[in-house]
Motif scaffolding. Structure first.
Motif, short mmCIF file in Angstrom:
data_model
loop_
_atom_site.label_atom_id
_atom_site.label_comp_id
_atom_site.label_asym_id
_atom_site.label_seq_id
_atom_site.Cartn_x
_atom_site.Cartn_y
_atom_site.Cartn_z
N GLN B 377 0.83 -1.34 0.21
CA GLN B 377 -0.18 0.05 0.12
C GLN B 377 0.82 1.16 0.10
O GLN B 377 1.84 1.17 0.14
CB GLN B 377 -0.95 -0.08 1.25
N ALA B 378 0.18 2.29 -0.13
CA ALA B 378 0.90 3.66 -0.05
C ALA B 378 1.49 3.90 1.21
O ALA B 378 0.95 3.49 2.15
CB ALA B 378 0.15 4.90 -0.51
N CYS B 379 2.73 4.54 1.42
CA CYS B 379 3.22 5.09 2.54
C CYS B 379 2.45 6.22 3.09
O CYS B 379 2.03 6.91 2.61
CB CYS B 379 4.48 5.64 2.45
N ILE B 380 1.84 5.76 4.51
CA ILE B 380 1.05 7.00 5.38
C ILE B 380 1.67 7.69 5.92
O ILE B 380 1.33 8.67 6.83
CB ILE B 380 -0.11 5.92 6.01
N ARG B 381 3.07 7.44 6.27
CA ARG B 381 4.05 8.40 6.87
C ARG B 381 3.60 8.27 8.31
O ARG B 381 3.48 9.12 9.14
CB ARG B 381 4.01 9.73 6.72
N CYS B 382 3.33 7.02 8.73
CA CYS B 382 3.18 6.76 10.35
C CYS B 382 4.37 7.12 11.22
O CYS B 382 4.19 7.33 12.37
CB CYS B 382 2.34 5.49 10.37
N GLY B 383 5.66 6.70 10.57
CA GLY B 383 6.77 6.98 11.25
C GLY B 383 7.16 5.73 12.25
O GLY B 383 7.93 5.82 13.17
N PHE B 384 6.44 4.47 12.24
CA PHE B 384 6.48 3.46 12.93
C PHE B 384 8.14 2.88 12.59
O PHE B 384 8.67 2.50 13.44
CB PHE B 384 5.78 2.34 12.61
N CYS B 385 8.35 3.05 11.21
CA CYS B 385 9.82 2.45 10.89
C CYS B 385 10.85 3.26 11.41
O CYS B 385 11.86 2.54 11.71
CB CYS B 385 9.76 2.33 9.17
N PRO B 429 2.86 -0.88 8.42
CA PRO B 429 1.20 -1.30 8.36
C PRO B 429 0.96 -1.05 6.73
O PRO B 429 0.01 -1.66 6.63
CB PRO B 429 0.61 -0.14 9.08
N SER B 430 1.75 -0.83 5.86
CA SER B 430 1.26 -0.74 4.56
C SER B 430 1.97 -1.95 3.58
O SER B 430 1.88 -1.98 2.52
CB SER B 430 1.77 0.31 3.90
N ASN B 431 2.72 -2.76 4.58
CA ASN B 431 3.24 -4.03 3.80
C ASN B 431 4.39 -3.49 2.91
O ASN B 431 4.45 -4.26 1.88
CB ASN B 431 2.32 -4.90 3.63
N ILE B 432 4.99 -2.58 3.20
CA ILE B 432 6.17 -2.17 1.98
C ILE B 432 7.25 -2.76 2.06
O ILE B 432 7.81 -2.90 3.30
CB ILE B 432 6.45 -0.46 2.12
N PRO B 433 7.91 -3.73 1.18
CA PRO B 433 9.07 -4.41 1.57
C PRO B 433 10.36 -3.24 1.29
O PRO B 433 10.89 -3.38 0.30
CB PRO B 433 9.15 -5.39 0.31
N LEU B 434 10.33 -2.78 2.58
CA LEU B 434 11.40 -1.64 2.52
C LEU B 434 12.74 -2.21 2.08
O LEU B 434 13.54 -1.56 1.33
CB LEU B 434 11.46 -0.93 3.77
N VAL B 435 13.22 -3.25 2.79
CA VAL B 435 14.69 -3.54 2.69
C VAL B 435 15.14 -4.01 1.52
O VAL B 435 15.92 -3.74 0.95
CB VAL B 435 14.79 -4.83 3.58
N GLN B 436 13.78 -4.40 0.44
CA GLN B 436 14.31 -4.83 -0.84
C GLN B 436 14.31 -3.56 -1.63
O GLN B 436 15.47 -3.68 -2.48
CB GLN B 436 13.18 -5.62 -1.27
N TYR B 437 13.77 -2.68 -1.38
CA TYR B 437 14.09 -1.31 -2.00
C TYR B 437 15.57 -0.89 -1.87
O TYR B 437 16.45 -0.34 -2.53
CB TYR B 437 13.07 -0.28 -1.24
N TYR B 438 16.02 -0.87 -0.34
CA TYR B 438 17.25 -0.63 0.07
C TYR B 438 18.52 -1.31 -0.77
O TYR B 438 19.35 -0.89 -1.10
CB TYR B 438 17.36 -0.73 1.55
N ARG B 439 18.01 -2.70 -0.74
CA ARG B 439 19.16 -3.67 -1.16
C ARG B 439 19.37 -3.36 -2.65
O ARG B 439 20.45 -3.17 -3.30
CB ARG B 439 18.70 -4.99 -1.01
#
Lengths: 197, 542
Positions: B377-385, B429-439
């Motif tokens: 989903q879209a990033c909602i900028r919750c800041g949990f990360c 909460p938006s199920n973004i595969p963040l680490v894959q983006y970074y790698r």
């Protein structure tokens, strides 16, 4: 008598002050010109660092540095086929010009190539050696030539001079396949939102 | 001094400063800790990759058809920074070909295929009993010959760590595993605590560290008990750290224990600290005391699709398939295989790949515990990360820049300090595969750097080419000018370079003579030709 001395003194002081003034101005102008020159040089260097340095001359200039000079004087930025769109994007940021597509008159963007000499057919004419802008071809008169593959930019300048057509341009084998791929966005709804910041 | 005070403070129960962020995922460790650590039966075939540390390769010393013994060196290192490869068992070399190696893509690499003969016959190796009398250099050499990788999972080379030439104040033996499934270190400590402690002593002697501590998760009670029973009468101390992922990561553990942060882009050795895994300590014991090079490692086989998940002492090169079958793989539940933990591990594209020296864990996942990734989903900028990030980065900002490929901004936001722990993706909460983006971005940045380096090389070569062309032109112009002014032979000789010296000497008169002679020759030939042709003509007319 006193007036006479005063007059001489006055003349001397006036001449001296005019001289100092002019000399100062001259120094200022010199400094300004120097700064301009350095600025221009750094601009050219900057542009040159964005160009792919293949030295292929497809832009119409003899090498990447002359083209960088031309861009700094206002030439179009879409004449570099080896760099392609990525180079144009970098230059757009720098020269504050609207982005263009690559000018097809100069060639099309393609993956990196490298020249290879079919060594059985080489007659040793040294014409390709003279054409190579990077001295990346080894060989002597009437001796077989070969390309130093790590130095070859795939500029194709050696293809035309060869009288026996024994030089091929081949696709470089990609050294390492991409290990991590950017995730494919399944939700196409969010695709356009963040891709252009 | 402050460092030492901090350590002492930590020992009294005031464990340094906890890392910022971090997560506490549910624990799945009990399943694998039920059974004892045991060696695997020798598999029929072993696949031993020649590749080490990214792209550097070892050179094979054997040919297909050769018979080898256990512990025999079968490939040697040519470059610095890689170690020799030893045969894990006796047998026959069947092939040196491309085989699949562990990767998320179908990647292949040169490997040695060893078919075991089942005898497990060993080559002679000399055990050293009085290792205490050896100097640190001898110890370091023995450890290097033991072909020990950092067995913690990241594969740092021990030699690089041991001989970095910097004074080491503190050696940390890392037993703080926080990945929810991995229990390899805990099992090793439970069974072989004494040997690990001896190995730690050897490592401490090899790097001449002033202090040595063993850091362990406070909830690994069995391992702590075993360590306490071994009577750590030596200067080695036990530090219990609070279980929090990713405290077990190198820089994070250092921060937890000493309240010191390793500066960005530097190594722990730069602030006088070394860290080794317990597996490395055990391997060092084996290499020095028993004289056996590293040919096996402790690997956890876990996951809901296995009937009997357990820890194995596996030979390097054992196929993942073979291990999964040993644990009773439930084919219906099995959906995918992860290598290296549930949070930091990678999904294997195929399972006929070998176990490497860095493989700490294999997870056979099922749909129930590892559901397929939910829709991004879209990033909602919750800041949990940002709260969860143990390195205090801004994951949501990095995500935006990674998505629009703004690489310069990524670097200035500290992408290189990202340890890829996956805490941000876990809490998202938006199920973004963040680490894959970074790698992916890290790899792209690396490729760009490589391109830039090659283009810089080309630029230099082109500049040199132009300089040379200019010089040649000037030289030829000068020699011409001199030739016009000085008409005598000596002038030409003095002006000439070495090449011109080699040419025959030149003068006007001799040239005139030569030209006249040549013209004469041509005339004579012409007249002869004309005469002969006229003869022919006359003959043909006749």
């Amino acid at each position: 008598m006193e007036a006479f001395i005063d007059k001489q003194l006055f003349q001397f002081v006036a001449a001296a002050s005019i001289f100092i003034f002019l000399a100062h101005r001259l120094l200022l102008v010199r400094k300004y010109l120097r700064q301009e020159y350095l600025a221009q040089k750094s601009v050219v260097d900057q542009i040159n660092s964005y160009l792919p340095q293949t030295q292929c001359g497809r832009c119409g200039y003899k090498g990447c540095l002359p083209y960088a000079r031309a861009i700094s004087r206002g030439d179009a930025i879409n004449k570099c086929p080896p760099g392609g769109e990525p180079t144009i994007l970098k230059l757009v940021d720098f020269v504050n010009e609207p982005g263009f597509r690559l000018n097809p008159a100069h060639g099309v963007f393609q993956p990196p190539l490298a020249a290879i000499i079919r060594e059985d057919e080489c007659i040793g004419c040294t014409k390709c050696i003279q054409a190579c802008p990077l001295d990346a071809i080894l060989g002597g008169p009437k001796l077989m030539h070969t390309v130093i593959s790590s130095e070859c930019t795939g500029c194709d300048l050696c293809i035309d001079p060869c009288p026996v057509d024994c030089i091929d341009l081949v696709l470089l084998p990609t050294p390492k396949p991409r290990y991590w791929l950017t995730p494919k966005i399944q939700n196409s709804r969010f695709n356009t939102l963040e891709t252009d910041l | 001094m402050r460092l030492v005070e901090n350590i002492i403070g930590a020992m009294r129960g005031k464990a340094g400063t906890p890392i910022p962020g971090g997560i506490k995922p549910p624990d799945y460790k009990q399943a694998t800790l039920r059974s004892r650590l045991m060696p695997t039966p020798i598999p029929r075939e072993l696949i031993l990759p020649l590749i080490q540390h990214g792209s550097t390769r070892t050179k094979p010393l054997v040919k297909p058809g050769d018979k080898v013994l256990k512990y025999q060196t079968i490939a040697c290192s040519e470059a610095t920074g890689i170690v020799d490869l030893h045969a894990p068992t006796s047998g026959v070399i069947r092939a040196i070909e491309n085989f699949a190696i562990p990767s998320p893509l179908n990647k292949e690499s040169m490997c040695i295929l060893l078919e075991s003969d089942g005898f497990d016959a060993e080559i002679d190796h000399n055990a050293i009993t009085d290792y205490c009398s050896l100097s640190y250099l001898e110890l370091a050499k023995l450890i290097e010959e033991g072909a020990i990788f950092g067995l913690g999972g990241e594969g740092y080379l021990n030699r690089l760590k041991l001989s970095s030439g910097k004074a080491v104040k503190l050696l940390i033996i890392n037993a703080a595993e926080n990945e929810p499934y991995i229990t390899a270190d805990e099992a090793l400590l439970r069974e072989k605590a004494k040997l690990v402690v001896l190995g730690a002593k050897i490592l401490q002697a090899a790097c001449m560290a002033e202090h040595c501590v063993i850091a362990i998760d406070s909830n690994n009670t069995d391992a702590i008990e075993a360590l306490e029973q071994t009577q750590l009468n030596c200067p080695i101390e036990l530090i219990k750290v609070a279980p929090k992922y990713p405290t077990g990561s190198e820089k994070q553990l250092i921060q937890t224990i000493t309240s010191k942060e390793v500066p960005s882009g530097k190594y722990p050795a730069d602030i006088g600290i070394l860290m080794h895994n317990v597996g490395t300590a055990y391997a060092a014991y084996q290499a020095v005391v028993e004289g056996k090079p590293c040919i096996s490692r402790i690997t956890t086989l876990a996951g809901p699709a296995l009937q009997t998940p357990k820890n194995f002492e596996t030979l390097i090169g054992t196929s993942v398939d073979y291990l999964l079958e040993l644990c009773g793989l439930n084919q219906q539940d099995h959906t995918m295989t992860l290598m290296g933990g549930s949070l930091m591990g990678v999904k294997l594209a195929r399972t006929d790949v070998p176990i490497l020296k860095t493989t700490s864990c294999i997870i056979a996942a099922s749909n129930a515990e590892f559901p397929p990734p939910a829709l991004e989903q879209a990033c909602i900028r919750c800041g949990f990360c940002a709260d969860a990030c143990p390195v205090s980065l801004l994951p949501q900002q990095l995500y935006l820049y990674a998505k629009c490929q703004y690489y310069s901004e990524l670097i200035s936001h500290g992408l290189n300090d990202c340890i890829e722990c996956g805490a941000c993706a876990y809490v998202c909460p938006s199920n973004i595969p963040l680490v894959q983006y970074y790698r992916a971005s890290k790899e792209e940045i690396g490729n760009q750097l490589k391109n830039e380096m090659s283009s810089a090389q080309w630029k230099q070569r082109f500049q040199y080419h132009q300089y040379r062309a200019k010089k040649d032109k000037e030289a030829s112009r000068e020699s011409k000018k001199r030739g016009a002014v000085a008409k005598t032979d000596e002038a030409v000789q003095s002006a000439g370079s070495t090449v011109q010296n080699m040419l025959p000497t030149f003068s006007r008169e001799s040239a005139k003579k030569e030209i006249a002679a040549a013209v004469d020759r041509v005339r004579k030939r012409k007249t002869r030709l004309i005469a002969s042709s006229s003869d022919e003509n006359t003959e043909s007319s006749k």
